[in-house]
Write an enzyme that holds these catalytic residues in place. Sequence first.
Site, PDB file in Angstrom:
ATOM      1  N   SER A 675       0.834  -1.202   0.021  1.00 19.43           N
ATOM      2  CA  SER A 675      -0.011  -0.086  -0.065  1.00 19.43           C
ATOM      3  C   SER A 675       0.810   1.260  -0.135  1.00 19.43           C
ATOM      4  O   SER A 675       0.481   2.321  -0.247  1.00 19.43           O
ATOM      5  CB  SER A 675      -0.869  -0.163   1.235  1.00 19.43           C
ATOM      6  OG  SER A 675      -0.267  -0.102   2.288  1.00 19.43           O
ATOM      7  N   LYS A 718      -7.880   3.530   6.632  1.00 20.65           N
ATOM      8  CA  LYS A 718      -6.770   4.273   6.281  1.00 20.65           C
ATOM      9  C   LYS A 718      -7.411   5.578   6.269  1.00 20.65           C
ATOM     10  O   LYS A 718      -6.653   6.703   6.849  1.00 20.65           O
ATOM     11  CB  LYS A 718      -6.273   3.970   4.962  1.00 20.65           C
ATOM     12  CG  LYS A 718      -5.329   2.517   4.920  1.00 20.65           C
ATOM     13  CD  LYS A 718      -4.984   2.134   3.682  1.00 20.65           C
ATOM     14  CE  LYS A 718      -4.449   0.572   3.761  1.00 20.65           C
ATOM     15  NZ  LYS A 718      -3.994   0.185   2.322  1.00 20.65           N
TER      16      LYS A 718
END
Length: 768
Positions: A675, A718
Site C-alpha cells: 500500500s 486508512k
Amino acid sequence: MTQTRTLPLLPLRGMMVFPYMMIHLDVGRERSMAALEQAMVEDREIFLTAQLDAETDKPGLSDIYTVGTVAEIRQLVKMPGESVRVLVEGQHRAIIRDYRETETYAEVDVEEFKDKIDTSMKMEALNRAVVHQFEEWVKLSKKIPPETLVSVAIIDDAGRLADLIASHLNLKLEVRQELLGAVDIKERLEKLYEVLTRELEILQLEHKIGRKVRKQMDKIQKDYYLREQIKAIRDELGDKDGKTADIENAKAKLAEGDYPDEVRKVVEREINRLDGMSGMNAENNVIRNYVDWLLELPWRKESEDTMDIKKAQKILDNDHYGLKKVKDRILDYLAVHQLAKDKSAPILCLVGPPGVGKTSLASSVARATGRKFVRASLGGIRDEAEIRGHRRTYIGAMPGRIIEGIRNVGTRNPVFLLDEVDKINMDYHGDPSAALLEVLDPAQNSTFSDHYIEVPFDLSKVMWIVTANNLGNIPRPLRDRMEIIQLSSYTEMEKLEIAKRYLVARQREQNGLKAKDIHFGAGVLAKIIQDYTKESGVRELERVIGQVCRKAARKIVEGEEAPIKVSKKNLTDFLGKVKFVDSKANKKPQVGVVTGMAWTEVGGTILPTEVSVLKGKGKLILTGQLGDVMQESAQAGLTYIRSCSDKLKLPEDFYEKEDIHIHLPEGAIPKDGPSAGITMATAMVSALTGRKVRSDVAMTGEITLRGTVLPIGGLKEKVLAAYREGMKTIILPKDNERDIEDIPESVREKLEFVPVETMDQVLKTALM
C-alpha cells in the site's frame, strides 16, 4: 600467645579448615598450585582461608575472610587433568595482617593465636556442657560413629575440643567461620554450645515430623482395611455401594431423558461394562465420567428463538451504536428462521480492530435472539485436541472446548462465540484451524465428532459468531466457510455518541457513582477523545472516562460536595497533561516528506515517509523495519523514476552518483504490505527534484514498473486514520473509488478524494 609469620595463601571455595582437622583438598587453580609448591619448598606450611563468594575465580584480599588456619601439608599427589590432591592438617588459627601479590601466587603476613589453658571451674563446667550436648546430638543424628564420641570426650584441652566438635558438625560456612574467628576459648565454647542446642532442636523437630508421618501412614492403612470390611458387609447385606448407586442413577437419567438411539446404545453398553467390573478396577472412574458426559449433553434440548423482530432490533440498537451491517444480518436471519425453521444458523465472522465491539456484540445477539450465550477464546491455542477433545485412552482425557461449551450452556442452539480465531497457532500437536473446518462447515457440523464423546453431535443449530483482528491470518479454507462482516474504526462523532450512551453510565456504576454525583460539561467528552485517546475502538476511551470517575469518587469521599463538575478548564486536574498535542496546524510542505496510509491489526494508521538524497554511489538505503513487500515497492518506485528521468528533468546518471535513503519513522514497529508504493515513489521524486509535497495530502496505492497505480484494501480504516491526523486530500487508486461510499458521510464531506490511475496524476496532485 601470638606470633607473626609470612606464608603462601590458599583460598578455599565453599569450605574451611579448623585447627587439628585433617582433610584432603583438590586444587586446580594455577595460583593455588603455585602457593602449594612454594610451601613445599619452604617448611610445608600454608595459610588456608575461605572465600566470601565461591564463584570468584581470582580472589583478592577483599574476597576472603581475614581469619583462617595455618596448616601443615602432609601429603601432595598430582592428579590427572593438571590438578593436585593435598592432605593438610590444621595447626593454629591466625589473622591476616598484610597481603601481597607475587607473579605466581599470593602471600600473607599472619598473626598466629595459640590457645591459653584455663583450668577454672567455670571453664570445666562449660566444657562438660558442650560435651553433653555433642553426645545428645550424636545419639539423635546417628551420623558419627560412637568411637568418635569417645575420642572427643577424653580431650582435656578445651580449645582443641571445641575445634574438633565444630569440624564434625554440618554447619553453614558463615557459622563455621564465626567459630573459627572466636580466638577466646570461653567465647568459642559458648558459641558452640548455642550451635549445638539449635542443631538438637532441629533434629528433635525432624524426628517429631517423622513420627507424625508414620502415624498418618498407619492410619491410612487402617482406614483402607476398614473400608474393605464395610464393602464386604454391604455385599453380604445386599446394600448398594457407590458404584451400584451411580449405575442406577445413570439408568434413571437414560429412561427419563430424550436421547438419540445411538447415545442410548453407547450408554447402555458402558453401564454393562461398569457393572461387570471389580470395584478396584482403575477404569471405573473413566467409564463413569464418560457416561456422565453423554447424559449431560443437550442432544435434543433447544431454547426458543425470539420471533419478534422489532423487539430484537430494539435490543441491538440499545446495546450498540452503529454497526448497521451486523444488525441487518441478524434481523435477516431471524426473518428467515421464522419462515423456515429447519435452515442452518449463519456463521458470522466479525473482523475489525480491537475495541470496536466485536465480542460484546455477540452477547447482544444472544439477547436479541432469545438464545443462551457461550464463549470460547481461541487465542494462542496450538493443540487440535482443544477443539476435538482427547481420546479416552489418554490419562485425564476431556472433550474439546466446543462440546464443553455446549454442555455448560445446556442447549444445542446457543449463540457460540469463537473469539480471536486469527490468533490460532499450529505445531506438532496438530492444526486447530483444520479441526475448526468440521465445526463451522454447514455440510459437516450436523455430525461433529469429538474424540472423547465419539458419538456424532449436531452443531448445525448453533449460531456461530467468530471474531478476528486480521482477516489475512485466517486460513483460506476456514475463511470460505464464514460470512465476513468488516467492523471499521469509529469516527470521532461515533465515539462521542458511544461515550454518551454507554461508557459514562457504565463507568459511573463501576466506580460507585450515581448520575447526580458527577457532571460532564459541554465539550468535555469530545476533548477527551481528541486529546487523550488515539485508537480505532473505544477501549482506551472507556479507561480514561473511568479514570475521571475514580478521581470524582475520591473527591466525594474526601468531603467535596456533589456533583463533581468536569469541564474543559479543569480536565487536566483529572487526567493530567494532554497526551496527544494537536500539531495539524504546524505542518508545512517539505521536500521529500510524504504522508502515506497503512492498515494494521489495530486499525488504520498514517505512514510518514522521508527521503534524503546524498552524494554516493547509487545505493538505495531503507530503514524503519520494512518488510519484504515494502522493500520491493521501493525498488519498483526507483525503477519507475529511472524510466522517466527525462520527464522529471533528472540527470540520466543520477542513480549512479547519489544515494537515496528512504526512512519510515517509528522504526520499532514492523511495517509491511502492498500500500506504500506511490508514497515512497512520490517522496523520492520530491527529494530528487527539490519540489515540496503538500502537507495536507495523504495517499495509498501500489505502483508498477510503468507507473500504474494498483488497488489496495482497508481504504475506510486508512481514510479515518488520515482524517484524525487532519489530512484534507486523499489520493487513492481508481479501482478503489467504489469503496468511498463505505466511509461515513460526516468524514466524506470534509475530505477531497482524488482517484488516480498513474503516477503522473499522483505527482500532479501531491507536489507543489
